[in-house]
Design an enzyme around this catalytic site. Structure first.
Site, PDB file in Angstrom:
ATOM      1  N   GLU A  75     -11.504 -31.104 -11.879  1.00 43.98           N
ATOM      2  CA  GLU A  75     -11.768 -29.686 -11.216  1.00 43.98           C
ATOM      3  C   GLU A  75     -10.943 -28.725 -11.844  1.00 43.98           C
ATOM      4  OE1 GLU A  75     -10.556 -28.783  -7.035  1.00 43.98           O
ATOM      5  OE2 GLU A  75     -10.715 -26.986  -8.421  1.00 43.98           O
ATOM      6  N   CYS A  96      -8.056 -23.119  -5.758  1.00 43.00           N
ATOM      7  CA  CYS A  96      -9.054 -23.198  -6.753  1.00 43.00           C
ATOM      8  C   CYS A  96      -9.956 -22.358  -6.338  1.00 43.00           C
ATOM      9  CB  CYS A  96      -9.538 -24.492  -6.803  1.00 43.00           C
ATOM     10  SG  CYS A  96      -8.517 -25.888  -6.276  1.00 43.00           S
TER      11      CYS A  96
END
Lengths: 525, 525
Positions: free
Chosen positions: B265, B302
């Protein structure tokens, strides 16, 4: 049979201008008409652009509409009639019964995917409703479904001109998942590919789908194939073929600015373990049955049993003797292409020349070109473990029996093997303890573990796994045969607090699409 | 708090001899004790060997045993008490409330995966019973389940010292899937990592699992991390971090003799689209709320909203004005590490120096080291589209408002974006038609699409997708948050005609494991 030698790009048929491909009848060596001029970047570009334009519409077709389309593809293939079988026979050297069976399998799997699409489990719908009163933080409304990855590049396989080519397994599962498909036809059977491609075109037209849902390109793998995989609008790849071909596509896919998944089914030697009690009880019968599996279709199956592993002794000698006798009587069979025949001959020559492999028997020599002469060899386990050449796949009807000193050596050989599509145990009830020791190794090494059968013959059903760890495939997390293959071409999307009017049907309140949903952790059927 | 600075390898704690790592308190700049000497190939080798030895036993633990183990990990983490929170605060600069919440989330997700394991849907059991009478060919007995891929390498994340580190999401889903885990601790919080690692060690011991189920390594990503990913016994990788770090691991994983999946990720700027009616109705409120999301946790999520897209005009001006006022009042916050702070400063300097980006406002300057000063900039869409530097992620509390001439330009910007974790629509009822035009683009670009919320805040539940197309992640087919993450670490295995005595419990006649099964195409609950 009216073949035009054209690329099928969306609704069009286009004559390309590249180096022409001709099918070769492997039984006669004769070049077949028409020529298929190879495509260029222009055809790749146009097919990918149309596929990209089609994607948003096609992926939102209703379950019923998409299922009916898949069924029409099957209907249209059947409607071609015997022309398809005859062309495929001429282009592949495969016998009529095999190709009729393969057509049945091809249409059967399209209809099976229609059932899967209608059922809707593949959407994997999950709904976690809002909990505005939850402490310390409220929960927002969250709903998940799966959508297609995007346009998929599919490479036709040489050894299944119908079931793993233009409308084969990869195409069926990608279309089922809502992904447009651009095919790179296998150059060994362009006429078969054109016939099937036009059938798919007719089904696209009949269901008024965007034309870019399907295109069919001819040309070299190195040019058209690589250009296709490198195109930014292609989002996944399905491939069945050689390890060299598969790894080349993996490299291209990985080096794109946006890497994409490649599902390459490559090489497997499909070990068969003869356990002691089974060998004691029926060594001769096993030897004969083994050669039946080995020589089926000239050994040109991904699941062909290229390796037998057992503890040495008189029972194994009896197995080898019976297998050897059966091999001697095995008729030669026409292989799919001159290239495959040459690779087979070269592989067998390597075994013959090796001082580590002992020839037991060869089958009948054929007359005419491209005839596969079966072969059976033996080697000691220690030599097998030390020599990579003995571990390589020979695509065709040749197998190697590896003789082990004891069960520990059998296990060492099993642990040493690369990833496989299948692993087979020939066992009796009294072999269960031995089998239990081997099973964890085989589960780690293979996608399908079987007892008392032979690996050739792959059922198209829900439970099938035609896959396995590298290099059997590039991605052990999936299967290329069976209904679970739809998951290869899907990705999850979560919708948070979207108004009902914007939600996809499968996620709306009241479940208007009537699909299975996991709601607040509970399964609603 | 008794920290030893040791690698945790299986049941042992080992003092390594490599270059020592010290945590740095980012709020003070002070170096913290103890030193964590970095591991070497010897520690990687030992951890992987133990993980490999543990795999066959651990993957066959019963559903109840595995679930209870996950719950014990949560219990043991809670039992550490306030020492864990205090050490994590000192190592990360994150406030107490945030870390207490994160601990709750960490333990909650371990317990959620325990529920998932017990439920057994993840096994995806499919049974196609033998049909010996079927024509033209009988069907053999075929049964499918999923097993773990093998030992998994997990990389701790800097920004979630608990929820995405030693016993975070990747570890929980891998352990749930039956995979041993070898962690490479993030060097920013070694003490927190040791505390949690010892908690996992205690749970492994309590449940009498093979010690190799869990190991924890310290050291540099370039050495220990790369060696771990290259080890042939590691079969998958979980990573949360930078794009450079993630792509380096992808390359190593792909270049192994046996390539393996990497779930990385990486980067996402999480576009927020302000639709016309919403902007008209509540521009100032949207501006204030937006800055609330942007500055939460110093923007170190994120899912931080790094990009706002809207049609220019007085409503957008009002939004920018309100957001700018709010930014001006935003207090500086300590960033996680000096390195992250430097990268943030460099990213903001790039915006400041660009003649394409206009500074609207900066937040409060902090006192002391590593203080994140928020920032808000605007740019014209045409400039944004032409300048890659404006499209890059700035990790921290700075965002860019992109002004579009009309809806077509909004769509062009949307189509131009790289893959994202999230995409947000601020919309009113009258915006539905516009939203409907954007939705297909956003579905293709993001893992989660939301309306009238802000992307920060990721619920751990069944429906969550924390993932998305590259470069948001390396693999859009999965999620790193939520129960569906278990599927990352599984592969299907098919068992053909195996005697009942050899079949795994979930596949046996009578369904003794009581799991959901698809039998002959019908779902049995």
């Amino acid at each position: 049979m009216n073949l035009e030698g054209k690329q099928l790009i969306g609704a069009d048929a286009v004559l390309a201008t590249g180096r022409p491909i001709h099918a070769i009848n492997p039984a006669t060596g004769e070049q077949m008409e028409p020529a298929y001029p190879g495509g260029s970047n222009a055809e790749v570009e146009r097919a990918c652009e149309l596929a990209w334009q089609a994607f948003d519409v096609y992926r939102e077709t209703g379950l019923e509409q998409r299922a009916a389309f898949l069924e029409s593809v099957a209907d249209e293939i059947e409607a071609i009639g015997d022309d398809l079988i005859e062309r495929a026979m001429a282009e592949s050297g495969l016998p009529r019964a095999r190709l009729e069976g393969e057509r049945g399998r091809t249409c059967g799997q399209l209809r099976l995917f229609a059932r899967v699409v209608r059922d809707g489990e593949w959407l994997d719908v999950r709904i976690d409703p809002a909990l505005p009163e939850r402490q310390p933080m409220p929960r927002v409304d969250l709903r998940q479904r799966h959508i297609g990855l995007g346009p998929v590049a599919v490479f036709g396989a040489s050894n299944f001109p119908l079931a793993f080519s233009v409308a084969g397994g990869d195409t069926a599962s990608a279309l089922a998942a809502g992904c447009p498909v651009v095919i790179k036809a296998h150059s060994a059977h362009p006429g078969t590919s054109e016939l099937v491609g036009r059938a798919v075109q007719r089904a696209v037209h009949k269901h008024e789908l965007p034309e870019g849902v399907f295109s069919l390109l001819f040309g070299s793998g190195r040019e058209v194939g690589q250009a296709l995989v490198a195109d930014p609008r292609i989002k996944a790849v399905g491939f069945t073929g050689s390890r060299a071909g598969g790894t080349a596509l993996m490299k291209t896919a990985q080096n794109r600015p946006e890497p994409i998944p490649v599902y390459a089914e490559m090489s497997s030697i499909n070990p068969v373990f003869l356990l002691p009690e089974a060998l004691k009880a029926r060594s001769a019968a096993l030897g004969e049955a083994f050669i039946g599996s080995l020589t089926m279709g000239a050994g040109q199956f991904c699941t062909n049993p290229g390796l037998v592993i057992a503890i040495e002794g008189p029972e194994l000698d009896a197995f080898v003797a019976a297998a050897g006798e059966t091999v001697k009587g095995a008729a030669a069979q026409t292989m799919l292409t001159p290239g495959i025949f040459e690779a087979y001959e070269s592989g067998v020559s390597g075994f013959s020349a090796s001082d580590k492999a002992t020839e037991v028997a060869r089958g009948q020599r054929g007359e005419g070109p491209n005839q596969c002469q079966a072969g059976l060899f033996t080697a000691q386990a220690a030599d097998f473990l030390a020599d990579e050449a003995l571990q390589a796949e020979i695509f065709g009807s040749t197998s190697l029996v590896v003789k082990c000193a004891d069960l520990d050596e059998v296990k060492r050989v099993a642990e040493h093997l690369e990833g496989q599509l299948t692993a087979t145990l020939q066992m009796d009830d009294a072999d269960v303890d031995v089998a239990r020791q081997l099973l964890p190794i085989l589960e780690r090494r293979a996608g399908r573990v079987m007892a008392n059968g032979w690996p050739t013959g792959v059922e198209v059903c829900d439970a099938m796994v035609h896959g396995g760890p590298y290099p059997a495939t590039s991605d052990s997390r999936t299967t290329s045969v069976g209904t679970a293959a739809i998951h290869r071409f899907l990705r999850p999307v979560c919708y948070q607090s979207l108004p009902q009017a914007l939600l996809p049907e499968a996620l709306r309140d009241g479940n208007p699409a009537r699909v299975s949903r996991l709601v607040d952790g509970k399964r609603e059927a």
